[in-house]
Design a protein around this motif. Structure first.
Motif, short mmCIF file in Angstrom:
data_model
loop_
_atom_site.label_atom_id
_atom_site.label_comp_id
_atom_site.label_asym_id
_atom_site.label_seq_id
_atom_site.Cartn_x
_atom_site.Cartn_y
_atom_site.Cartn_z
N GLU A 302 -18.27 2.24 0.94
CA GLU A 302 -19.21 1.36 0.26
C GLU A 302 -18.40 0.42 -0.59
N MET A 303 -18.51 -0.84 -0.32
CA MET A 303 -17.73 -1.84 -1.06
C MET A 303 -18.30 -1.98 -2.47
N PRO A 304 -17.45 -1.92 -3.49
CA PRO A 304 -17.98 -2.13 -4.85
C PRO A 304 -18.30 -3.61 -5.07
N LYS A 305 -18.92 -3.90 -6.20
CA LYS A 305 -19.17 -5.31 -6.56
C LYS A 305 -17.85 -6.06 -6.55
N LEU A 306 -17.82 -7.24 -5.97
CA LEU A 306 -16.54 -7.93 -5.84
C LEU A 306 -15.98 -8.40 -7.19
N SER A 307 -16.86 -8.46 -8.19
CA SER A 307 -16.39 -8.87 -9.52
C SER A 307 -15.62 -7.74 -10.21
N ASN A 308 -15.75 -6.51 -9.69
CA ASN A 308 -15.04 -5.38 -10.29
C ASN A 308 -13.66 -5.23 -9.64
N GLY A 309 -12.71 -5.98 -10.19
CA GLY A 309 -11.37 -6.07 -9.59
C GLY A 309 -10.71 -4.73 -9.33
N VAL A 310 -10.80 -3.81 -10.31
CA VAL A 310 -10.12 -2.52 -10.18
C VAL A 310 -10.74 -1.73 -9.01
N ALA A 311 -12.07 -1.70 -8.97
CA ALA A 311 -12.75 -0.95 -7.92
C ALA A 311 -12.43 -1.55 -6.54
N VAL A 312 -12.33 -2.88 -6.48
CA VAL A 312 -12.02 -3.53 -5.19
C VAL A 312 -10.59 -3.15 -4.76
N GLN A 313 -9.66 -3.14 -5.71
CA GLN A 313 -8.28 -2.74 -5.42
C GLN A 313 -8.25 -1.31 -4.88
N ASN A 314 -9.00 -0.41 -5.54
CA ASN A 314 -9.06 0.99 -5.09
C ASN A 314 -9.57 1.08 -3.66
N MET A 315 -10.59 0.28 -3.40
CA MET A 315 -11.21 0.28 -2.08
C MET A 315 -10.19 -0.19 -1.02
N MET A 316 -9.43 -1.22 -1.35
CA MET A 316 -8.43 -1.72 -0.41
C MET A 316 -7.36 -0.66 -0.18
N GLY A 317 -7.01 0.06 -1.26
CA GLY A 317 -6.06 1.16 -1.13
C GLY A 317 -6.58 2.22 -0.17
#
Ligand code: SAM
Length: 327
Positions: A302-317
């Motif tokens: 589940e992709m986090p809100k794109l404005s949440n940089g840290v969560a997006v980085q985690n997701m990419m990881g």
């Protein structure tokens, strides 16, 4: 206050489109397609009145295309398209927003990591924004793209957009579910039209034809896309969240198991959509072929809100980790 290049481009396109709209009595989007083409050619059409033609020519000459960057041109053009789309709201014609195009571009790049140059196909091209933003993002990796679209105004907008951004996009104006005369592509990207396909006769050529009544257009588009991608090629579709919960989902699932390996399903944040019902996911498939193995595990995320940089980085990881374990 300084004006950004994107704003400058938008203002320029908006003004020249309005002049054409008044002169010809056409819609804003038709006028925008024309001014996009004329700007690229650096001259107004000679079918306009001489005074209007002169006025526009002056504008084109004062704004040489070479002064602007590719992606700024795409964004400025996109803003003008959005303005035109507000005049005529058609839910199935909506342009794919940059945020979603960026995620699909990222996935395409990761899944095709070792491919230096590739061809892509979008059978629901629309304004071309999805394909053109991916081509700009991957900067040369997509050597050539093919887009099919049934709506003539939208295809003219794609044509203007591709010329302005100097991207090699081949256009086909037709119903994508009719036979396509396009060589199999390395990958497919598409924001699919969702709903019923009215042509039952044509649908009868597809395995995913509904047992009764009209078939789902998005199911037929998936089958058609699989037919037009190389063995081992990846497909990235923007699909409704409930695609595997509809009355015809078991038919779709059985078909997919035969011809592709389901790689992943990534739910996009609902904040990107008007409401829960219109929220979408990215479905990732790989066409079966010799030596093409299924992933050990399907990537479900589940992709986090794109404005949440840290969560997006985690997701990419997490996606990177999945690639290491499954590719
Ligand atoms: N990605 C596109 C963009 O960035 O503008 C938006 C795609 S939009 C969600 C779906 C598109 O599919 C619409 O432009 C619609 O006209 C097109 N479409 C619907 N049915 C079609 C068909 N049978 N053949 C070709 N195009 C079709």
């Amino acid at each position: 206050m300084s004006v950004s290049p994107v704003e400058k481009i938008f203002t320029f396109l908006n003004e020249t489109a309005s002049v054409i709209q008044d002169a010809r009595g056409v819609t804003y989007l038709e006028a925008l397609a024309e001014t996009g083409e004329s700007w690229f050619l650096n001259e107004a059409s000679d079918s306009l009145e001489p005074l209007v033609q002169k006025r526009l020519d002056k504008q084109y000459h004062e704004h040489p295309l070479e002064n602007f960057k590719r992606d700024d041109l795409r964004k400025g053009f996109q803003l003008a398209v959005l303005k035109g789309m507000k005049e005529h709201i058609q839910p199935n014609h909506q342009m794919t927003p940059d945020s979603i195009a960026m995620v699909i571009g990222y996935l395409l790049d990761k899944f095709t990591g070792n491919q230096k140059q590739m061809t892509i196909l979008d059978p629901a091209l629309g304004t071309g924004n999805l394909v053109l933003s991916i081509m700009n993002q991957l900067d040369g990796k997509v050597a050539e793209s093919h887009g099919v679209e049934i709506d003539e105004v939208l295809i003219r907008l794609s044509y203007a957009g591709a010329n302005l951004t100097q991207q090699p996009l081949h256009l086909y104006t037709q119903d994508s579910l009719e036979p396509l005369f396009i060589d199999p592509a390395d990958a497919v990207v598409s924001d699919l039209p969702v709903g019923y396909y009215p042509n039952d006769l044509r649908a009868a050529d597809y395995e995913l034809q509904a047992p009764e009544g009209h078939s789902y257009a998005h199911h037929l588009f998936i089958e058609q896309s699989i037919q037009h991608v190389k063995n081992g090629g990846y497909l990235f579709f923007l699909v409704p969240n409930g695609i595997f919960e509809s009355p015809l989902s078991s038919q779709l699932h059985d078909y997919l198991k035969k011809v592709v390996h389901i790689q992943g399903l990534i739910k996009l944040p609902s904040s990107l959509f008007k409401n829960e019902q219109s929220a979408k996911s990215i479905l990732i498939l790989q066409k079966q072929g010799e030596e093409i193995k299924p992933p050990k595990q399907v990537l479900l995320a589940e992709m986090p809100k794109l404005s949440n940089g840290v969560a997006v980085q985690n997701m990419m990881g997490k996606i990177q980790q999945w690639m290491i374990e499954n590719k």
